[in-house]
Scaffold this active site. Structure first.
Site, short mmCIF file in Angstrom:
data_model
loop_
_atom_site.label_atom_id
_atom_site.label_comp_id
_atom_site.label_asym_id
_atom_site.label_seq_id
_atom_site.Cartn_x
_atom_site.Cartn_y
_atom_site.Cartn_z
N PHE B 123 -1.48 1.71 9.11
CA PHE B 123 -2.76 1.09 8.77
C PHE B 123 -2.79 -0.24 9.52
CE2 PHE B 123 -5.09 -1.70 5.74
CZ PHE B 123 -6.20 -0.93 5.43
N LEU B 125 -4.74 -3.31 10.24
CA LEU B 125 -5.84 -4.22 9.93
C LEU B 125 -5.49 -5.65 10.36
CD1 LEU B 125 -8.58 -4.75 8.50
CD2 LEU B 125 -7.34 -4.92 6.35
N PRO B 128 -3.42 -11.67 14.26
CA PRO B 128 -2.92 -13.06 14.17
C PRO B 128 -3.90 -13.98 13.44
CG PRO B 128 -2.49 -12.18 16.35
CD PRO B 128 -3.30 -11.15 15.64
N ALA B 130 -6.48 -12.79 11.33
CA ALA B 130 -7.18 -12.09 10.24
C ALA B 130 -6.15 -11.44 9.33
CB ALA B 130 -8.13 -11.04 10.81
N GLY B 131 -6.01 -12.00 8.15
CA GLY B 131 -5.10 -11.44 7.17
C GLY B 131 -5.89 -11.16 5.90
N ASP B 240 -7.36 -0.21 -2.57
CA ASP B 240 -7.34 -0.01 -4.03
C ASP B 240 -6.25 0.97 -4.41
OD1 ASP B 240 -9.31 -1.72 -4.82
OD2 ASP B 240 -10.91 -0.22 -4.92
N ARG B 243 -2.62 -0.35 -3.48
CA ARG B 243 -2.04 -1.33 -4.40
C ARG B 243 -1.27 -0.67 -5.53
NH1 ARG B 243 -7.49 -4.63 -3.47
NH2 ARG B 243 -6.68 -5.79 -1.70
N GLU B 363 -0.59 -6.05 1.38
CA GLU B 363 -1.69 -5.30 0.73
C GLU B 363 -2.41 -6.19 -0.29
OE1 GLU B 363 -1.68 -1.23 -0.08
OE2 GLU B 363 -0.23 -0.75 1.49
#
Lengths: 260, 380
Positions: B123, B125, B128, B130-131, B240, B243, B363
């Site tokens: 995954f 996403l 550097p 954008a967290g 969702d 998690r 996450e």
């Protein structure tokens, strides 16, 4: 082949508050007797694609879970013999109930047992059931293969360091050596199939033509009076001298004890 | 005692625990020390169905529900955090979005290999810049006839070093802001797809976390997941579910630490008695056991909500927040109970302590989860 495998739900934790022969069962602490698994695995390979393997157990309701373990491992059908009147059975009363259930299952080519159980380890039930059914028995079987068109079974058994090759007419009873098959892992798909496509039937005493006086506690000639942890005494001793002298001393001591 | 567990839940737990005790526990310390992804174990896990826990049986999955999914993740994580991480990420934020948003063709093409562990999913996403703020991603996937031209610099990609199927979050319409973000499935081996160096992490070291860089990588339009602009919806939906997996992972690590601490507190004698009999140590064990049970119950509630088809965003956020924080407290006390030995790599609690820490970060950080939960509570 149509094969019944008699399995046992064993306890994995030291029981507390034991009164007499009745050990309280918590389903979280019960598993399929690990020594029954090689028997189940051997049964599945002997039965083949066309065959049927029925897992049979006698025990409290918590023993259903051991049967689901057997179904997840590949058994086709599970039968639990469960009735308060069967509780408190010794190995003879257990064998009588299993023998009656095996007869109710109808024509079987083979009845298999693990040679021992991890919680009481009597090794009685398989041989006693064979006797009650008047069937030939091979105990501690390591290998088995049908011969003469399925009328006989070639069996290799192991005991006391010797291997014995036998031929038994079928139907017969086998107790299976724990090293007959390597441990196998059960995958999630098997568990899913067991719980969605297979069932565990429950039979009570009313389903069997048995005299209540011959089963359960009333039918048990033996009575467990107490159970306590066995105390093992261990002695630690350091061997002196250079490594070679220590090795000579160690081998001599092992020889003296008959271990080498 | 877990009074809510069904016969099937117990069957799943027993079988996975037995597998882990046989195949994972014996190598867990070594793969952590060597930062090695144990392919020889992963192949066996694939055969057990751990890479397709909730995938449908017709797509080679095990077809299990979310509660059983949580149990599997907990048990694997109890043995090895890094492999638990591999399995939860693969199942919940790589395979599941394809199952939920993919076309029939994508499912048939991609899911069976993923479900059997023949291909590993990731995954992608985080970048550097954008967290927690996922909408700040800079990656682009510009439509070009029947392809997207993808340029992306993704970092901290779980499974990155071994991933075959990567869900890349990128802007297909850079002018459209949040609504211009989409998910494209990039496969290893595509020209322009490059795996960066593995991260030298403090915990979860069996997992090959790496960066993944796509440079003018041409991804066919048939690999668009869902619709253009649906990226953040897919991402939030996957997270969702994810998690619940991370929360289960935290429970597994905490349970392992509790087990080790309990064993040690019974064996280790000081002042003439096992240290567990000393009130201060006994109190630690009591707190640890209570937190582990509470965390597990929150995980099961979130999972049961999902299985019942009910909203579970708040429940999964609570489970993840509580379980990850509990895991850090529990592993910290497990080290404390072990004294100096707990600070030594020779003892497993040292590894559990390192592994637990990141569960409060990935996450969704604890801080983000408090935002999610508080908004949900205040809007009620």
């Amino acid at each position: 082949m149509r094969i019944a495998v008699c399995v046992k739900s064993v306890v994995t934790k030291e029981p507390k508050n034991v009164k007499g022969s009745r050990v309280p069962r918590n389903p979280e602490d019960c598993v399929l007797n690990p020594f029954d698994r090689p028997a189940l695995s051997l049964a599945l390979s002997l039965a083949g694609e066309e065959g049927e393997v029925i897992a049979l157990s006698m025990g409290p309701p918590a023993a259903r879970e051991a049967l689901y373990e057997a179904l997840a491992a590949g058994a086709h059908r599970g039968v639990l013999l469960s009735d308060p009147a069967l509780a408190g059975a010794d190995t003879l009363a257990t064998s009588r109930a299993l023998a009656a259930a095996l007869q109710k299952l109808g024509l079987l080519n083979l009845v298999m047992f693990g040679a021992r159980s991890s919680d009481s380890d009597t090794g009685h039930v398989g041989p006693q059931t064979a006797e009650l059914l008047d069937l030939p028995l091979a105990s501690w079987s390591l290998e088995a293969a049908p011969e003469e068109g399925g009328a006989f079974l070639a069996v290799v058994r192991e005991a006391d360091g010797f291997r014995e090759a036998l031929s038994l007419p079928l139907p017969a009873v086998l107790t299976v050596h724990h090293q007959a098959r390597p441990p196998e892992d059960t995958g999630l798909a098997g568990i899913q199939e067991a719980f969605t496509q297979k069932t565990v039937e429950t039979w009570t005493l009313a389903d069997l033509p048995l005299d209540p006086a011959l089963v359960g506690e009333p039918g048990s000639p033996t009575t467990v009076l107490s159970m306590t942890r066995a105390e093992k005494s261990r002695k630690c001793e350091f061997l002196e001298g250079d490594p070679q002298a220590q090795a000579v001393e160690l081998t001599q001591r092992l020889k003296d004890k008959g271990l080498l | 005692m877990d009074v809510f567990a069904t016969e099937k839940n117990r069957a799943v737990r027993r079988s996975v625990r037995e597998f882990c005790d046989r195949h994972i526990v014996p190598v867990a310390a070594a793969v952590d020390r060597e930062a090695r992804f144990p392919w020889e174990v992963v192949e066996k896990m694939g055969a057990m169905g751990y890479f397709g826990i909730q995938a449908l049986p017709e797509l080679s999955g095990a077809g299990m529900d979310t509660v059983n999914y949580a149990i599997v993740i907990e048990e694997i994580s109890r043995a090895c955090g890094g492999l638990g991480l591999c399995v939860t990420v693969h199942n919940s934020v790589a395979l599941y979005p394809i199952l939920a948003f993919g076309t029939d063709e994508q499912k048939e093409r991609l899911i069976p290999d993923l479900a059997l562990g023949r291909k590993i999913g990731a995954f992608c996403l985080t970048e550097p810049n954008a967290g927690s703020d996922a909408s700040a991603i800079e990656a682009t996937a510009i439509p070009d006839r029947d392809h997207y031209l993808v340029n992306a610099n993704k970092v901290f990609v779980t499974n990155g070093g071994v991933a075959d199927v990567c869900l890349i979050f990128a802007r297909t319409d850079p002018a459209a802001g949040r609504r211009g973000i989409s998910v494209v499935i990039a496969e290893r081996g595509t020209p322009g797809f490059a795996v960066g160096d593995l991260e030298d992490l403090s915990g979860m070291r069996a997992n090959p976390v790496s960066s993944i860089r796509l440079t003018d990588c041409r991804v066919p339009k048939t690999n668009l997941l869902g619709r253009e602009g649906q990226g953040l919806i897919i991402g939030l939906n996957a997270l969702d579910t994810g998690r619940i997996g991370i929360a289960s992972q935290a429970v597994g690590i905490a349970q392992a630490a509790l087990d080790e601490a309990t064993r040690y507190a019974k064996e280790r004698r000081q002042f003439g008695q096992p240290i567990g009999r000393h009130q201060a140590v006994g109190a630690m064990i009591a707190d640890m056991a209570t937190w582990v049970d509470a965390a597990r119950l929150l995980v099961f509630r979130a999972a049961a909500c999902r299985d019942a088809g009910r909203p579970f965003t708040r429940e999964s956020a609570m489970a993840k927040l509580y379980a990850s924080e509990a895991a850090c407290r529990v592993t910290d006390l497990a080290v404390q109970i072990h004294g100096g030995y707990g600070f030594s790599r020779a003892y497993a609690v040292e590894r559990f302590h390192r592994d637990a820490r990141v569960t409060r970060i990935y996450e969704g950080t604890s801080e983000i989860h408090r935002m999610v939960i508080s908004r949900s509570v205040l809007e009620d």
